[in-house]
Design an enzyme around this catalytic site. Structure first.
Site, PDB file in Angstrom:
ATOM      1  N   HIS A 190     -32.445  42.226  13.019  1.00 51.25           N
ATOM      2  CA  HIS A 190     -31.328  41.146  12.579  1.00 51.25           C
ATOM      3  C   HIS A 190     -32.061  39.910  12.936  1.00 51.25           C
ATOM      4  CE1 HIS A 190     -28.408  44.430  12.895  1.00 51.25           C
ATOM      5  NE2 HIS A 190     -28.048  43.808  11.857  1.00 51.25           N
ATOM      6  N   ASN A 191     -32.780  39.323  11.745  1.00 53.94           N
ATOM      7  CA  ASN A 191     -33.712  38.201  12.002  1.00 53.94           C
ATOM      8  C   ASN A 191     -33.798  37.723  10.707  1.00 53.94           C
ATOM      9  OD1 ASN A 191     -36.025  39.388  10.696  1.00 53.94           O
ATOM     10  ND2 ASN A 191     -36.340  40.530  12.619  1.00 53.94           N
ATOM     11  N   ALA A 192     -34.449  36.427  10.681  1.00 49.31           N
ATOM     12  CA  ALA A 192     -34.621  35.699   9.596  1.00 49.31           C
ATOM     13  C   ALA A 192     -35.374  36.158   8.138  1.00 49.31           C
ATOM     14  CB  ALA A 192     -35.393  34.162   9.718  1.00 49.31           C
ATOM     15  N   THR A 193     -36.128  37.303   8.452  1.00 49.50           N
ATOM     16  CA  THR A 193     -36.777  37.883   7.600  1.00 49.50           C
ATOM     17  C   THR A 193     -36.138  38.836   6.856  1.00 49.50           C
ATOM     18  OG1 THR A 193     -38.857  37.846   8.700  1.00 49.50           O
ATOM     19  CG2 THR A 193     -38.784  39.721   7.036  1.00 49.50           C
ATOM     20  N   HIS A 194     -35.116  39.465   7.918  1.00 52.12           N
ATOM     21  CA  HIS A 194     -34.010  40.608   7.116  1.00 52.12           C
ATOM     22  C   HIS A 194     -33.134  39.456   6.212  1.00 52.12           C
ATOM     23  CE1 HIS A 194     -30.410  42.808   6.683  1.00 52.12           C
ATOM     24  NE2 HIS A 194     -29.815  42.125   7.297  1.00 52.12           N
TER      25      HIS A 194
ATOM     26  N   HIS B 181     -24.834  35.453   6.438  1.00 54.84           N
ATOM     27  CA  HIS B 181     -24.557  36.816   6.670  1.00 54.84           C
ATOM     28  C   HIS B 181     -24.636  37.193   8.236  1.00 54.84           C
ATOM     29  CE1 HIS B 181     -27.765  39.104   5.746  1.00 54.84           C
ATOM     30  NE2 HIS B 181     -27.378  40.117   6.372  1.00 54.84           N
TER      31      HIS B 181
END
Length: 300
Positions: free
Chosen positions: A33-37, A73
């Site tokens: 759950h990070n910015a890339t996701h 989200h």
């Protein structure tokens, strides 16, 4: 932007950039759950709107809501699931009265940023339109709680699929607001698990990232010596989160069979343009099935 939303709603471009930068900086360096996701979910939502058949049922405001909801989200996600937050009586759970604490926090924190003068790119939008946009975004982000998964799949089947399959029930290009909301909820759920239909190597990488994040929660549960709510009160670690036991990468076939396929079978029945996603899921699924067979053969 390809959707021409800035011109359509007179969005303040400088404040829009400030908002996006603030949101991006609020994503933790979690394995999954990070910015890339989040960027992947935004891109998947865009593709569903443009190529996946969703765009023909929604208008510009719904498109803006879909992209905005995708951006926020998982804002400030800490790598713990809702069950953990509730059981530990985390502040997020207290603030949300145990109702989807992660999703409730993502929303409230993001909307607080949107209220900041330097980030409020919607300030020229009429209040009624802002209120409708806010409701759409809330409904979408709350739908990403996996606790709501089967209820939304059921609604997609009963409220959308049956109507689309009924030749006498033409919902046309302007379906009712409730149906638009349901379509957007389904879309963000499809986008949120996009690694399942990614290229094989990418899918493997993100499955392993998810496994590591879940194991890290299990590590914290061990440290806290959390108690199971059972008569024997044994110490417990959440399912698939004990790194000394098989993790999520060993349970992918079951997850696809019981969670993923019901969603995508229904989704692709409603939006045939998205069938390529199910084909990609099937290819990745075969890999996990082969790994499962290898494991059983080796044990035998």
């Amino acid at each position: 932007m390809k959707h021409n939303l800035i011109e359509e709603f007179h969005l303040d471009q400088v404040k829009f950039v400030n908002f996006l930068r603030t949101i991006e900086s609020g994503h933790s360096d979690n394995p999954y759950h990070n910015a890339t996701h989040v960027a992947d979910v935004v891109q998947s939502m865009h593709c569903l709107l443009v190529k996946g058949g969703v765009g023909k049922f929604v208008g510009k405001l719904e498109i803006l809501a879909g992209l905005l909801a995708s951006c926020i989200h998982d804002f400030e996600h800490r790598g713990f699931n809702n069950d953990f937050l509730v059981k530990t009586q985390d502040d997020w759970a207290i603030d949300s009265n145990d109702k989807s604490p992660n999703e409730s926090h993502h929303l409230s924190s993001s909307f607080r940023i949107l209220r900041q003068p330097e980030c409020n790119f919607l300030h020229q939008m009429p209040q009624a339109q802002q209120a409708h946009l806010r409701k759409l975004v809330i409904d979408m982000v709350m739908a990403t709680d996996m606790g709501e998964h089967m209820a939304i799949v059921s609604k997609l089947k009963s409220d959308l699929q049956k109507r689309l399959e009924n030749p006498d029930d033409d919902i046309g290009s302007d379906p009712p607001d409730a149906l638009k909301t349901l379509i957007l909820q389904g879309a963000i759920k499809v986008a949120d698990i996009g690694h399942l239909y990614a290229d094989h190597e990418v899918h493997i990488q993100w499955s392993e990232r998810l496994e590591e994040e879940m194991w890290r929660q299990g590590d914290v549960e061990k440290q806290r010596e959390m108690k199971a709510e059972r008569a024997d009160q044994e110490r417990w670690i959440s399912f698939l989160m004990d790194r000394e036991k098989p993790g999520v990468t060993k349970s992918q076939p079951g997850f696809v069979d019981f969670v993923v396929r019901p969603l995508f079978d229904t989704w692709c029945a409603c939006f045939p343009e998205s069938k390529v996603l199910l084909e990609r899921i099937d290819r990745n699924y075969e890999y996990w099935k082969s790994k499962e067979k290898e494991h059983h053969d080796n044990k035998a």
